[in-house]
Design a protein around this motif. Sequence first.
Motif, mmCIF file in Angstrom:
data_model
loop_
_atom_site.group_PDB
_atom_site.id
_atom_site.type_symbol
_atom_site.label_atom_id
_atom_site.label_comp_id
_atom_site.label_asym_id
_atom_site.label_seq_id
_atom_site.Cartn_x
_atom_site.Cartn_y
_atom_site.Cartn_z
ATOM 1 N N LEU A 182 7.062 -4.591 20.666
ATOM 2 C CA LEU A 182 7.467 -4.240 19.299
ATOM 3 C C LEU A 182 6.230 -4.220 18.413
ATOM 4 O O LEU A 182 5.466 -5.192 18.367
ATOM 5 C CB LEU A 182 8.487 -5.254 18.771
ATOM 6 C CG LEU A 182 9.624 -5.641 19.739
ATOM 7 C CD1 LEU A 182 10.546 -6.675 19.096
ATOM 8 C CD2 LEU A 182 10.417 -4.410 20.163
ATOM 9 N N LEU A 183 6.028 -3.105 17.714
ATOM 10 C CA LEU A 183 4.834 -2.927 16.884
ATOM 11 C C LEU A 183 5.261 -2.688 15.434
ATOM 12 O O LEU A 183 6.147 -1.872 15.169
ATOM 13 C CB LEU A 183 4.019 -1.732 17.390
ATOM 14 C CG LEU A 183 3.512 -1.857 18.834
ATOM 15 C CD1 LEU A 183 3.126 -0.502 19.402
ATOM 16 C CD2 LEU A 183 2.330 -2.823 18.906
ATOM 17 N N PHE A 184 4.606 -3.397 14.499
ATOM 18 C CA PHE A 184 5.034 -3.365 13.099
ATOM 19 C C PHE A 184 3.892 -2.993 12.162
ATOM 20 O O PHE A 184 2.740 -3.372 12.389
ATOM 21 C CB PHE A 184 5.559 -4.745 12.661
ATOM 22 C CG PHE A 184 6.710 -5.246 13.490
ATOM 23 C CD1 PHE A 184 8.017 -4.936 13.154
ATOM 24 C CD2 PHE A 184 6.483 -6.032 14.619
ATOM 25 C CE1 PHE A 184 9.083 -5.392 13.925
ATOM 26 C CE2 PHE A 184 7.538 -6.495 15.391
ATOM 27 C CZ PHE A 184 8.838 -6.168 15.048
ATOM 28 N N ALA A 185 4.249 -2.269 11.098
ATOM 29 C CA ALA A 185 3.307 -1.993 10.002
ATOM 30 C C ALA A 185 3.980 -2.414 8.708
ATOM 31 O O ALA A 185 5.185 -2.234 8.525
ATOM 32 C CB ALA A 185 2.939 -0.522 9.953
ATOM 33 N N ALA A 186 3.183 -2.982 7.796
ATOM 34 C CA ALA A 186 3.703 -3.433 6.499
ATOM 35 C C ALA A 186 2.751 -2.963 5.414
ATOM 36 O O ALA A 186 1.566 -3.319 5.415
ATOM 37 C CB ALA A 186 3.812 -4.958 6.493
ATOM 38 N N ASP A 187 3.255 -2.140 4.504
ATOM 39 C CA ASP A 187 2.393 -1.587 3.444
ATOM 40 C C ASP A 187 3.268 -0.727 2.531
ATOM 41 O O ASP A 187 4.489 -0.764 2.620
ATOM 42 C CB ASP A 187 1.264 -0.742 4.058
ATOM 43 C CG ASP A 187 -0.029 -0.802 3.226
ATOM 44 O OD1 ASP A 187 0.059 -0.542 2.009
ATOM 45 O OD2 ASP A 187 -1.096 -1.100 3.797
ATOM 46 N N LYS A 188 2.611 0.083 1.692
ATOM 47 C CA LYS A 188 3.354 1.073 0.906
ATOM 48 C C LYS A 188 4.033 2.027 1.890
ATOM 49 O O LYS A 188 3.525 2.294 2.972
ATOM 50 C CB LYS A 188 2.393 1.851 0.010
ATOM 51 C CG LYS A 188 1.748 0.987 -1.081
ATOM 52 C CD LYS A 188 2.089 1.577 -2.451
ATOM 53 C CE LYS A 188 1.768 0.628 -3.581
ATOM 54 N NZ LYS A 188 0.349 0.353 -3.729
ATOM 55 N N ASN A 189 5.172 2.583 1.469
ATOM 56 C CA ASN A 189 5.947 3.445 2.376
ATOM 57 C C ASN A 189 5.108 4.529 3.030
ATOM 58 O O ASN A 189 5.203 4.765 4.230
ATOM 59 C CB ASN A 189 7.110 4.097 1.620
ATOM 60 C CG ASN A 189 8.330 3.200 1.611
ATOM 61 O OD1 ASN A 189 8.412 2.252 2.381
ATOM 62 N ND2 ASN A 189 9.266 3.474 0.728
ATOM 63 N N LYS A 190 4.282 5.230 2.233
ATOM 64 C CA LYS A 190 3.515 6.356 2.768
ATOM 65 C C LYS A 190 2.594 5.896 3.899
ATOM 66 O O LYS A 190 2.489 6.556 4.940
ATOM 67 C CB LYS A 190 2.704 7.029 1.660
ATOM 68 C CG LYS A 190 1.982 8.297 2.164
ATOM 69 C CD LYS A 190 1.224 9.015 1.082
ATOM 70 C CE LYS A 190 0.643 10.328 1.573
ATOM 71 N NZ LYS A 190 0.015 10.306 2.899
ATOM 72 N N VAL A 191 1.942 4.744 3.707
ATOM 73 C CA VAL A 191 1.021 4.225 4.735
ATOM 74 C C VAL A 191 1.797 3.841 5.991
ATOM 75 O O VAL A 191 1.382 4.139 7.115
ATOM 76 C CB VAL A 191 0.218 3.023 4.187
ATOM 77 C CG1 VAL A 191 -0.599 2.367 5.298
ATOM 78 C CG2 VAL A 191 -0.691 3.466 3.046
#
Length: 595
Positions: free
Chosen positions: A399-408
């Motif tokens: 499972l891979l996650f990104a957390a930031d502004k929606n566009k990023v």
Amino acid sequence: MAESMQGLKRTHRCAELSAANVGETVTIMGWVQKNRNKGGLVFTDVRDRSGIIQVVCEEGKTDAALIEKAASLRSEYVVAIVGEVAKRSGAVNEKIATGEIEVLPTELRILSESMTPPFQVEENSKTKEEVRLKYRYLDLRRPDLQKNFIMKSQVMTLTRQFFADEGFLEVETPMLGKTTPEGARDYLVPSRVHPGCFYGLPQSPQLYKQLLMCSGFDRYIQIARCFRDEDLRADRQPEFTQIDMELSFVDVDDVIDVNERYLAKLFKEVLDVDVQLPIQRMTWQEAMDRFGSDKPDLRFGMELTDVTDVVKGCGFGVFTGAIENNGSVRGINAKGQGSMPRKKIDKLTAFVKDYGAKGLAYIAIQEDGTVKSSFAKFMSEEEMDALIKAMDGQPGDLLLFAADKNKVVWDSLGALRVELAKQLDLLDKNEYRFVWITEFPQFEWSDEQGRYLAMHHPFTMPMEEDLPLLDKGELGKIRAKAYDIVLNGNEIGGGSVRIHQNDIQEKMFEALGFTKEQAHSQFGFLLEAFKYGVPPHAGLAYGLDRLVMLMAKQDSIRDVIAFPKIKDASCLMTEAPTPADEKQLEELGLSVVSE
């Protein structure tokens, strides 16, 4: 020394011959692919755009002088051969269409000799692309490349025929037009007759085709050359070809209907592929939420999952910080990749940084159910369980996650999804998955310019129900009547319903920060035409080169453009661009400033 072909007339292309021609006397002409002299027995493979045929000279059956001449042939000599078609005396070659026949020559003429070429003309050449592009005229002799151009010609012919049958008129629009500073950079052409003034080469025939609707042409089509002075990628060129169309008295469904039937006919005729109609439609918002891209590749899963609500109260600051900053936390489940080495995960982390992400958080679920994670120490056991459950995590998953502004988050996970599909060999070039993306945002915010820009162009009609938002200035919420057709993760065409009402057009210019003077200065001729009765109209344009690239299963549009440019927009073969002659500059009233 080159001989004349006087008195000879080609009867067949090489691969047009078959066992049905056995016993016939034929005349073929082409290039020597290869020549093998076995001492008294000479085999010559002759190639033209249709394919290859074997010519055999044999002691006792062929004139001695002709055998000697055949033995002198070298690769890429141009020859004319008169002879009889016969069944092969040796083994059948099943790799070529003419593998069961050969030609026994009675006459051979060398029409042109060739130096030893810098690389061998052969399918799937391993020669560096720079060398092949420098000698592009040799590269284009390769049978695999020629197949691409035969297909491209077929696509263009079918396109013209289909739209003619649908009542479209083919109309040419000018190459020398008015330069427009909005959008990508124009290529400028200085005017000798009007010193200090410049034409702009067309980025598209957009304004002209709208004027043709004002002129009552009703349905227009053009295979149009277009030019954009922009940074290049594998699927971009400074000059390219569009299949460009515009229709009057229509709405979104009408444009989509005729284009679905066009694509179905094209893929059936050229590739014998059945396109299931109607083609799936997906809103821009759904595409971004599920795939992180407005040109989603539907050939594989690995969709994005929004876990913002699941982790909003957790102890991991990266997640909660993004949420507090009006961002989101999303993840993808790479099924069966739980044992991926840490080095490989680090490479994926470096990959997403190119898309603005600060990093990747991960959970690797081992086959025995144990969990390895980059952030487990910040989470309670209940929080981890809830997150894994939300991601449908099973033993063996990564499972891979990104957390930031929606566009990023969208950009980074959308690109990561495709990168993983490439690494895991999930992309089948024999599968064609189409999807219409609809309801694009009307505007996009530019941090660089500190204002909203038109996502499509200033003449795109907003969705009728969103028009009140224009008056309220809520530009970020307005959806456009725009639509893209996407194939296997590539946008192959796009268009929109156009604004035909003056009051809406004026509000649009105002929202984009144009003064009335600026709008009139750039688009005055169109706005003037709109005062004289303009029909509701809509259009669409395909990138012909990109469409053919996908149909031909190529990775670069350079393989379907006869004389392409390289990344710095130069031509290795002609060495264009080059400095202009002083006299030419003088006539144009130009001087070149050295940096």
